[in-house]
Design a protein around this motif. Structure first.
Motif, short mmCIF file in Angstrom:
data_model
loop_
_atom_site.label_atom_id
_atom_site.label_comp_id
_atom_site.label_asym_id
_atom_site.label_seq_id
_atom_site.Cartn_x
_atom_site.Cartn_y
_atom_site.Cartn_z
N LEU A 61 -4.90 -4.21 -5.02
CA LEU A 61 -4.00 -3.20 -4.46
C LEU A 61 -3.86 -2.01 -5.41
CD1 LEU A 61 -1.99 -2.29 -2.27
CD2 LEU A 61 -0.23 -3.46 -3.60
N GLY A 96 0.91 -4.92 4.84
CA GLY A 96 0.19 -5.24 3.62
C GLY A 96 1.05 -5.51 2.40
N ASP A 97 2.39 -5.46 2.55
CA ASP A 97 3.23 -5.73 1.38
C ASP A 97 3.32 -7.23 1.13
OD1 ASP A 97 5.81 -6.80 2.73
OD2 ASP A 97 5.52 -4.85 3.73
N SER A 123 -6.65 0.48 -5.62
CA SER A 123 -6.77 1.45 -4.53
C SER A 123 -6.31 2.83 -4.97
CB SER A 123 -5.97 0.99 -3.31
OG SER A 123 -4.58 1.13 -3.55
N PRO A 164 0.82 -1.21 0.00
CA PRO A 164 0.00 0.00 0.00
C PRO A 164 0.86 1.27 0.00
CG PRO A 164 -0.41 -1.36 1.96
CD PRO A 164 0.67 -2.01 1.19
N ARG A 185 -3.22 4.08 -5.08
CA ARG A 185 -1.94 4.53 -4.52
C ARG A 185 -1.22 3.30 -3.97
NH1 ARG A 185 0.00 7.16 0.30
NH2 ARG A 185 1.32 8.90 -0.32
N PHE A 186 -0.10 2.93 -4.59
CA PHE A 186 0.62 1.74 -4.16
C PHE A 186 2.12 1.94 -4.33
CE2 PHE A 186 -0.10 1.24 -8.66
CZ PHE A 186 1.02 0.59 -9.14
N ASN A 240 1.09 3.69 1.95
CA ASN A 240 1.65 4.14 3.23
C ASN A 240 2.67 3.19 3.83
OD1 ASN A 240 -0.09 2.11 3.90
ND2 ASN A 240 -1.20 3.25 5.47
N ASP A 241 3.01 2.10 3.13
CA ASP A 241 4.00 1.14 3.64
C ASP A 241 5.38 1.76 3.56
OD1 ASP A 241 5.34 -1.11 4.49
OD2 ASP A 241 4.48 -2.45 3.00
#
Length: 183
Positions: free
Chosen positions: A142, A108-109, A145, A96, A147-148, A98-99
């Motif tokens: 993903l 979430g990676d 969404s 994601p 943004r990744f 924010n990761d």
């Protein structure tokens, strides 16, 4: 008669445009400095990340709700310059937006595609890691969404291997007319 012809042409163009697919391409290689695209893995440097930041490269896609499908492709040329057989682990990781660390398995990676290559001394090989982005997969969800983050890792078990990253890209196909709500 001219009005009828113009009306028919307008209707035909409107029908065609509803089926138009747009391509969104990101050349990830352009985000990686030239001096980081090639080098040598050895006993002192056992792994390298592309880009060098463990957070990977942030990608924001406008209108990604209209995502149909896509692909990710990474290509690297490897040459075993050592005297021992070497094993190389290659992987493309996604997470994601924010990761902060794509390689820790948290936040979430995940590994989207991976491959192991064995090279004998003096052997050279070009390896391509293709990833198809299809609906219903974690990668598709993903990316949808909007943004990744994306990154790649190359790890070595062995003596010495030279590497050159030759391709890294994301190609998404969007059907923008899917954004228009149905009444």
């Amino acid at each position: 008669m001219k009005r009828v012809s113009l009306l028919l042409v307008s209707l035909a163009l409107a029908a065609c445009s509803g089926h138009t697919i747009h391509r969104f391409e990101v050349d990830l290689l352009s985000f990686i400095p030239q001096d980081q695209r090639q080098g040598e893995l050895n006993l002192a440097t056992l792994e390298v990340f592309f880009p060098d930041d463990p957070a990977g490269q942030l990608i924001e896609v406008p209108g990604v709700e209209a995502l149909v499908d896509g692909k990710v492709s990474l290509q690297v040329t490897l040459k075993n310059t050592g005297s021992l057989q070497s094993n190389l682990d290659l992987e493309v990781r996604l997470g994601p937006g924010n990761d902060t660390n794509l390689y820790d398995g948290q936040g979430g990676d995940f590994a989207a595609v991976q491959q192991t290559v064995t090279l004998n001394p003096g052997e050279e090989q070009t390896v391509t890691l293709p990833l198809d982005i299809q609906p219903g997969t974690p990668t598709h969800d993903l990316i949808k969404s909007g943004r990744f983050r994306i990154g790649a890792r190359l790890g070595l078990t062995g003596d010495k291997v030279q590497y050159t990253l030759t391709q890294a890209e994301v190609v998404l196909r969007l059907k923008l007319f899917n954004l228009i709500p149905n009444p």
